[in-house]
Design an enzyme around this catalytic site. Structure first.
Site, PDB file in Angstrom:
ATOM      1  N   GLU A 105    -162.437 -30.608 -27.005  1.00 49.13           N
ATOM      2  CA  GLU A 105    -161.870 -31.807 -27.621  1.00 49.13           C
ATOM      3  C   GLU A 105    -162.087 -33.034 -26.729  1.00 49.13           C
ATOM      4  O   GLU A 105    -162.122 -32.889 -25.495  1.00 49.13           O
ATOM      5  CB  GLU A 105    -160.372 -31.608 -27.908  1.00 49.13           C
ATOM      6  CG  GLU A 105    -159.527 -31.388 -26.681  1.00 49.13           C
ATOM      7  CD  GLU A 105    -158.056 -31.165 -27.026  1.00 49.13           C
ATOM      8  OE1 GLU A 105    -157.745 -30.146 -27.636  1.00 49.13           O
ATOM      9  OE2 GLU A 105    -157.265 -32.048 -26.664  1.00 49.13           O
ATOM     10  N   HIS A 135    -154.387 -32.480 -31.351  1.00 49.14           N
ATOM     11  CA  HIS A 135    -153.636 -32.495 -30.077  1.00 49.14           C
ATOM     12  C   HIS A 135    -152.456 -33.472 -30.173  1.00 49.14           C
ATOM     13  O   HIS A 135    -152.327 -34.402 -29.370  1.00 49.14           O
ATOM     14  CB  HIS A 135    -154.554 -32.849 -28.897  1.00 49.14           C
ATOM     15  CG  HIS A 135    -154.012 -32.371 -27.581  1.00 49.14           C
ATOM     16  ND1 HIS A 135    -154.818 -31.968 -26.532  1.00 49.14           N
ATOM     17  CD2 HIS A 135    -152.729 -32.232 -27.136  1.00 49.14           C
ATOM     18  CE1 HIS A 135    -154.060 -31.616 -25.499  1.00 49.14           C
ATOM     19  NE2 HIS A 135    -152.782 -31.774 -25.845  1.00 49.14           N
ATOM     20  N   ARG A 193    -153.707 -25.336 -24.549  1.00 51.47           N
ATOM     21  CA  ARG A 193    -154.907 -26.090 -24.233  1.00 51.47           C
ATOM     22  C   ARG A 193    -156.109 -25.372 -24.818  1.00 51.47           C
ATOM     23  O   ARG A 193    -156.153 -24.135 -24.836  1.00 51.47           O
ATOM     24  CB  ARG A 193    -155.128 -26.156 -22.707  1.00 51.47           C
ATOM     25  CG  ARG A 193    -154.367 -27.238 -21.992  1.00 51.47           C
ATOM     26  CD  ARG A 193    -154.889 -28.637 -22.352  1.00 51.47           C
ATOM     27  NE  ARG A 193    -154.230 -29.675 -21.575  1.00 51.47           N
ATOM     28  CZ  ARG A 193    -153.080 -30.272 -21.912  1.00 51.47           C
ATOM     29  NH1 ARG A 193    -152.451 -29.950 -23.021  1.00 51.47           N
ATOM     30  NH2 ARG A 193    -152.569 -31.206 -21.135  1.00 51.47           N
TER      31      ARG A 193
HETATM   32  C1  GLV Z   1    -150.074 -32.512 -23.835  1.00 52.22           C
HETATM   33  O1  GLV Z   1    -150.898 -31.719 -24.162  1.00 52.22           O
HETATM   34  C2  GLV Z   1    -149.480 -32.514 -22.546  1.00 52.22           C
HETATM   35  O2  GLV Z   1    -149.952 -31.809 -21.652  1.00 52.22           O
HETATM   36  O3  GLV Z   1    -148.495 -33.245 -22.367  1.00 52.22           O
END
Ligand code: GLV
Length: 326
Positions: free
Chosen positions: A267, A285, A238
């Site tokens: 983001e 992402h 993250r």
């Molecule tokens: C993606 O980042 C998730 O947490 O599934």
């Protein structure tokens, strides 16, 4: 009366059809991230929410949804949700663990290989028509095979990365809150080290840990300074785990060699300075973004929502104490 739900982004038609068999579904055909006011207005009369990691479910939003009984996040991470605020209202929160580990580990490897072998940078150069002037000692990268890989956060995704690393003859160390059972360490061929050792000794540092108040800016200027000058940082966890300003400085100054980044601190807003860094490989992402995996995630989120609103225990409940309090 049929429960009403909001699906905040576009999902596969199969998923919407399934949800429609159980609920009155309001969706988001334009697939734009709903701003806080729009989300609050649209959730006001809903019993359930099918949310994405891009939706902020905070205490104010919970207060704006008096009928809400369940939030099914279509992501394994749920740092976008104020779970305490949901629990206090008896709202069940669910996520989608287990179905995206290998796909996300693949993305970690893609970013590691791309950053090490300068794939994105040299692709841009080829497209600019500059190939004929390449010299035999240009475009030199870093070997992935045989290198030292340090994995920070050794949950399911970290373990999937470690299993791949064996195929590249990498030496794998990890740092985690808890030591893994010996059988898992053996299967991953990974050994536990303290965080300083991991930063100091790894050629590649891969982040696969959740974002919590404890992991905020876990990697900042001091940690980057401890890494090898030739080291490469990969973040598939993250944004927020890394201090983006410190990382940009480190990539500019050569404190570390390169980075492969799937996640960013603010983001979907991106610090424009990343765009000027040839040694940063950037993806939006998309760690879990294959059709098969996104389908599994969405179907699991649907299972969770269907169970939660029918009074059953959802398969992946984040706040298991809530049903007892209801
Ligand atoms: C993606 O980042 C998730 O947490 O599934």
């Amino acid at each position: 009366m049929t429960d009403r739900i909001l699906v905040t982004r576009r999902v596969f038609p199969e998923v919407t059809e399934r949800l429609r068999r159980h609920f009155e579904v309001e969706d988001n055909p334009h697939d734009r991230i709903l701003d806080a006011d729009t989300l609050a207005a649209r959730i006001a009369d809903k019993d359930g929410l099918f949310s994405m990691a891009t939706d902020r479910i905070d205490a104010a939003l919970v207060a704006a949804a008096p009928k809400l009984r369940a939030v099914a996040n279509c992501a394994v991470g749920y740092n976008n949700i104020d779970v305490a605020a949901c629990s206090a209202r008896g709202i069940l929160v669910t996520n989608t663990p287990g179905v995206l580990d290998d796909t996300t580990a693949d993305q970690g490897f893609a970013l590691m290989l791309a950053a090490a072998r300068r794939v994105a940078e040299s692709d841009r150069w080829v497209r600019e028509g500059r190939w004929p002037v390449a010299a035999s000692i240009s475009w030199l990268g870093t070997d992935v095979h045989g290198a030292a890989l340090g994995i920070l956060g050794m949950g399911r995704i970290g373990q999937a990365v470690a299993r791949r690393a064996a195929g590249f003859s990498m030496r794998v160390s990890y740092h985690n809150r808890n030591r893994l059972p010996a059988s898992i360490e053996d299967a991953c061929r990974a050994s536990l080290v303290d965080m300083d050792t991991l930063l100091r000794e790894s050629d590649f540092v891969m982040l696969t840990l959740p974002y919590t108040p404890n992991t905020h800016h876990l990697i900042g200027a001091a940690q980057l300074a401890r890494m090898k000058p030739g080291a490469i940082l990969i973040n598939i966890a993250r944004g927020g785990v890394v201090d983006d300003c410190a990382l940009i400085d480190a990539l500019r100054s050569g404190t570390i060699a390169a980075a492969g980044l799937d996640v960013f601190e603010h983001e979907p807003a991106l610090d424009a300075r990343f765009l000027e860094l040839p040694n940063a490989v950037l993806t939006p992402h998309t760690g879990s973004a294959t059709r098969a995996t996104r389908m599994k995630m969405a179907m699991l989120a649907a299972d969770n929502l269907i169970a939660a609103l029918s009074g059953a225990t959802p398969p992946s409940l984040v706040n298991p104490d809530v049903p007892k309090a209801r």
